[in-house]
Design an enzyme around this catalytic site. Structure first.
Site, PDB file in Angstrom:
ATOM      1  N   HIS A  51       0.835  -1.247   0.129  1.00  0.00           N
ATOM      2  CA  HIS A  51       0.012   0.058  -0.202  1.00  0.00           C
ATOM      3  C   HIS A  51       0.887   1.193  -0.059  1.00  0.00           C
ATOM      4  CE1 HIS A  51      -3.214   2.534   2.165  1.00  0.00           C
ATOM      5  NE2 HIS A  51      -3.327   2.878   0.871  1.00  0.00           N
ATOM      6  N   HIS A  77      -4.132   1.009  -6.250  1.00  0.00           N
ATOM      7  CA  HIS A  77      -4.398   1.572  -5.035  1.00  0.00           C
ATOM      8  C   HIS A  77      -5.696   1.052  -4.562  1.00  0.00           C
ATOM      9  CE1 HIS A  77      -5.502   4.752  -2.299  1.00  0.00           C
ATOM     10  NE2 HIS A  77      -4.402   4.648  -1.689  1.00  0.00           N
ATOM     11  N   ILE A  99      -6.656   8.842  -0.834  1.00  0.00           N
ATOM     12  CA  ILE A  99      -6.702   8.914   0.508  1.00  0.00           C
ATOM     13  C   ILE A  99      -5.779   7.872   1.023  1.00  0.00           C
ATOM     14  CG2 ILE A  99      -8.483   6.967   0.155  1.00  0.00           C
ATOM     15  CD1 ILE A  99      -8.534   9.758   2.916  1.00  0.00           C
ATOM     16  N   ASN A 126      -6.497  -0.458  -1.037  1.00  0.00           N
ATOM     17  CA  ASN A 126      -6.907   0.422  -0.127  1.00  0.00           C
ATOM     18  C   ASN A 126      -8.348   0.202   0.501  1.00  0.00           C
ATOM     19  OD1 ASN A 126      -6.340   3.143   1.605  1.00  0.00           O
ATOM     20  ND2 ASN A 126      -8.094   3.567   0.462  1.00  0.00           N
ATOM     21  N   HIS A 143       1.402   4.924  -2.645  1.00  0.00           N
ATOM     22  CA  HIS A 143       1.788   6.550  -2.314  1.00  0.00           C
ATOM     23  C   HIS A 143       2.971   6.914  -2.808  1.00  0.00           C
ATOM     24  CE1 HIS A 143      -2.183   6.821   0.108  1.00  0.00           C
ATOM     25  NE2 HIS A 143      -2.025   5.900   0.079  1.00  0.00           N
TER      26      HIS A 143
END
Length: 865
Positions: free
Chosen positions: A526, A717, A865, A721, A531
């Site tokens: 993740h 993602h 997010i 997520n 990110h």
């Protein structure tokens, strides 16, 4: 000669070009005195051909518009320009002589030679002259030009805008800056507060390579000049990111609302020492959480669950909110916007959580071996499982440093679990798979087990049954040898059991495997692989590709909100003592583990087909629809993901071919060359010499690279997520930490395991207060905000003036809608057991669309997010 000049001037017909300018929420600006003194907002159009700047025009009726803003939070102004060109302008300059900034959305021109409206998509903040050093802002039209095909009149402005975005690499960045620059992760420590809050710098060295993050330019700390000072926790939302990367007001409202909900659900009641000094850092108080006593809690120890029903009470009625002066103090000190936004949200009882999907239909299905195996193919982390290609599994750790780390699993352990097949036969027929967390974790395990965490490095062997489900058949639990690392490990192997103490030990063995998987998922799959790895592409794109460039227009939607959420993560989650360290098992070793895994990061293997082949989950097959054939046909993440991947690649292919007629045009594109060089040598500079980097010499290399970027930022993602709460919101299913080792026979703990297995299980995994903390956090992270933009959508219909690109994008959207319908049909196919499994939980994480909130579906365009 004079007569000839007069005749030429007479040929130029002066026109009045009409303009409509849209601002967001400019009613917050104090405008009256500015208007009285003539300090207004002015605009000047720029000629595409000559670069000449037109006559200045002003926004009129500013004060009246302030009084009556539109219901959408927008304010519209009608403008009139004098224009003497027979072509549309290519850019405009704007100067804000007001005292405060405003957000400029669009400028639309009419009454030009072309009968269609002419659009400028701005979506940017315009600060006053003082903050812009008494200069103007440049905005370009929605036309698209390669650098070599840019109209002469726009060339200098194109380069000027890029130079402003690059900055000079010095100084502290202010909130109004739009400067994109790189830095290492030197902002996670608080050395001025003691050694326990010191973490190494990540990035810039061979030992600790890492992707780069956005530079803020904050001064160094007093205790260590290599570390950047941090800002107070209450100022986290003001942490620097380039102004245009900040959350929208709608998104910020959601952050406020869910932030307060996070606080109220139990995040802060243990922070007495922190909130007595409200300006201090929140996370430092986490050390005292587990020992805190609450007035409203019954005689039952607040830090322990006694039964699975205790856990279910979190969703069915909620625990009592602890009485604490801290919470009241917090409410008094937080701005009123927090309270207002909380009241406008979902109205849920503050101490009650939504019921996670994994236990909605069946409260006990999570315990089954079939559901354990299914979630490796269709759960929150379906990107780690590999096909077993050697037996027993071996280790790549240096034997001179770590001793013998090879697996102790033997054929005798699993012989009776493989439908009569030998290990060799099962491997040859692609029937054996492995979830291997041994090597990533073992270098840190001795240190981890010196903290409150007590855990193992795990290897889990799974057998593919004839009905296409995976059954775990052996779990190896390994600990560092007490004689030292060079002595290797102590390992035990556990096999399936359903009754008595052995049944509980098997359930615990799966829990330890899930603890490993939870940490690896959060920190590597993740954080690192989406990110952190995407941020350098965002910085390089803004520094090197003009907004006029087709690749900037292609990629820009997939970068929305990423830099802001990453900055907040560095401030509150992945920092020393942050929430991630307190809710995920590696504790202070969290970033170190992800740093070690970045050494193996390969951009080309982020492509889904390449990833599946690398993990042995698929083989190349030109006759298959997506060029690969899955070895587990009912692999929901891969099946749905390949459909999404192919749709993205088809869209990128069509788009790139609009602007690049051949490979030579790729090679002659200087902005593209500088962009890719900077991605490799600066953004991911610690890996710049790796041979796998694409050379960016062909259209196919550009198509593949852009497809990877979009896939990672959107679908990958989403897959790792938005299932966090649906699967992990029920902690027994996905415990984030373990606190003790397996009890030994003859001990009181073993006796408790035999007499009260539920209590023994819950005393081993995440305790109550950390569970509330972790559940609160992933609930926030799993929600879609009200202003989310999903794959196949754009926030502005006029994002480009090119009709071919708009038509290709419409085909992309239609393709995604077709895929969603196909996924829905598969989820109703009873023969596909992994689509829903024992938990009766359809795999929806790669549905392209979603509603607002906690839906367990939807692919946002970006890591938002």
């Amino acid at each position: 000669m004079a007569d000839e000049g007069m005749r030429k001037r007479m040929k130029v017909e002066k026109k009045k070009v009409k303009g409509t300018l849209v601002l967001m929420d400019h009613h917050s600006i104090s405008a009256t005195f500015d208007e009285l003194w003539g300090r207004r907002v002015s605009l000047r159009l720029i000629s595409t051909g000559s670069g000449e700047v037109g006559k200045e025009t002003y926004l009129k009726k500013w004060v009246q518009t302030v009084i009556t803003p539109s219901t959408k939070g927008e304010s519209t102004f009608e403008l009139e320009f004098d224009w003497e060109e027979d072509v549309a302008p290519g850019a405009f300059l704007i100067i804000n002589r007001h005292q405060k900034e405003f957000y400029l959305k669009t400028l639309t021109l009419t009454n030009l030679p072309d009968p269609d409206p002419f659009h400028f998509i701005c979506n940017s903040w315009v600060y006053n002259e003082e903050h812009y050093n008494n200069r103007y802002r440049i905005f370009f039209s929605n036309q698209t030009y390669l650098p070599g095909k840019t109209p002469q009149g726009l060339l200098a402005y194109r380069e000027e805008e890029l130079n402003e975005l690059r900055g000079d690499g010095t100084g502290k960045r202010e909130e109004w800056d739009r400067v994109y620059d790189y830095d290492v992760y030197n902002d996670l420590s608080q050395p001025d507060k003691g050694a326990e809050l010191v973490r190494p710098v990540f990035g810039g060295t061979i030992d600790r390579p890492y992707p780069r993050r956005c530079r803020t330019g904050r001064p160094p700390s007093n205790a260590d000049p290599n570390m950047e000072t941090r800002i107070g926790i209450l100022h986290s939302l003001q942490i620097y990111v380039p102004k245009d990367e900040r959350f929208s007001e709608v998104k910020m409202a959601d952050v406020y609302a869910y932030g307060l909900k996070l606080v109220s659900q139990g995040l802060l009641p243990g922070f007495e020492s922190v909130w007595d000094k409200i300006s201090d850092e929140i996370v430092g108080g986490l050390e005292k959480i587990s020992n805190h006593k609450f007035e409203s809690v019954s005689s039952n120890k607040f830090n322990e669950f006694s039964s699975f029903q205790d856990v279910l009470n979190l969703y069915q009625g909620g625990l009592p909110v602890p009485k604490s002066s801290v919470l009241e103090s917090l409410r008094e000190k937080i701005p009123s916007e927090f309270i207002r936004e909380l009241l406008r949200s979902d109205g849920e009882h503050l101490s009650k959580f939504p019921l996670p999907q994994v236990i909605k239909a069946d409260r006990t299905a999570w315990r089954t071996d079939e559901e354990f195996g299914r979630e490796l193919l269709a759960g929150i982390c379906p990107v780690v499982i590999r096909r077993l290609q050697e037996f027993p599994p071996s280790s790549e750790l240096d034997p001179m440093k770590f001793g013998n780390q090879n697996s102790t699993i033997t054929e005798d352990h699993i012989r009776d679990q493989m439908d009569g097949l030998s290990v060799w036969e099962a491997m040859t027929n692609n029937r054996l798979f492995i979830l291997d967390h041994h090597d990533p974790l073992m270098p840190y395990l001795r240190g981890i087990n010196e903290t409150s965490t007590k855990t193992y490095a795990t290897r889990t062997i799974l057998f593919l049954q004839k009905n296409s489900t995976l059954k775990p058949i052996a779990i190896e639990l390994s600990r560092p040898h007490p004689a030292g690392d060079e002595a290797g490990v102590i390992s035990t192997v556990h096999t399936p059991a359903s009754d008595g103490a052995k049944g509980t030990i098997w359930l615990l063995a799966k829990a330890y495997a899930n603890v490993n998987d939870s940490g690896y998922h959060q920190l590597v799959c993740h954080w690192l692989h989406t990110h952190a790895s995407i941020e350098p592409f965002i910085i390089a794109t803004n520094r090197q590709l003009s907004v006029l460039h087709p690749i900037h227009k292609l990629l820009h939607p997939h970068f929305r909100d990423t830099m802001n959420i990453n900055a907040l993560s560095r401030q509150t989650l992945i920092c020393a003592g942050g929430l991630l360290e307190k809710t995920v098992f590696p504790d202070k070793y969290s970033l170190a583990m992800s740093c070690n895994m970045y050494k193996k990061w390969d951009f080309t293997k982020q492509a889904l087909p390449a990833d599946l082949i690398d993990r042995g989950m698929a083989v190349e097959d030109s006759t298959s629809p997506h060029g690969v054939r899955l070895l587990v046909e009912d692999y929901p993440f891969a099946v749905d993901g390949l459909e999404i991947w192919s749709a993205i690649k088809s869209w990128v292919h069509d788009y790139v071919h609009i602007y690049y007629q051949d490979d030579e045009e790729i090679q002659n594109d200087n902005e593209l060359k500088e962009w890719w060089d900077e991605v490799r040598t600066k953004g991911h500079g610690d890996l710049k010499n790796e041979s796998w980097w694409p050379k960016m010499q062909t259209r196919e290399e550009l198509i593949q690279s852009c497809t990877i970027i979009i896939w990672v930022a959107s679908a990958l993602h989403a897959a790792v997520n938005f299932g966090q709460y649906p699967y992990g919101g029920y902690l027994p299913n996905r415990p984030a930490m373990s606190r003790r080792f397996l009890p030994e026979p003859g001990t009181p703990d073993y006796e408790e395991l035999e007499k009260n297995p539920e209590k023994a299980f819950l005393k081993t995994v995440t305790p109550q207060l950390q569970s509330i903390l972790g559940i609160s956090l992933i609930e926030v992270l799993s929600r879609h905000s009200a202003d989310e933009v999903y794959l196949g959508e754009r926030d502005t219909a006029e994002w480009t003036a090119d009709k071919q690109a708009l038509e290709a994008f419409e085909r992309f959207g239609a393709h995604l809608r077709m895929i969603e319908k196909k996924i829905e049909e598969m989820n109703h196919d009873k023969k596909l057991l992994n689509r829903t499994g024992p938990a009766q939980m359809p795999y929806t994480l790669l549905y392209p669309s979603s509603e607002i909130g906690l839906t367990g579906r939807g692919i946002p365009n970006s890591v938002s997010i």
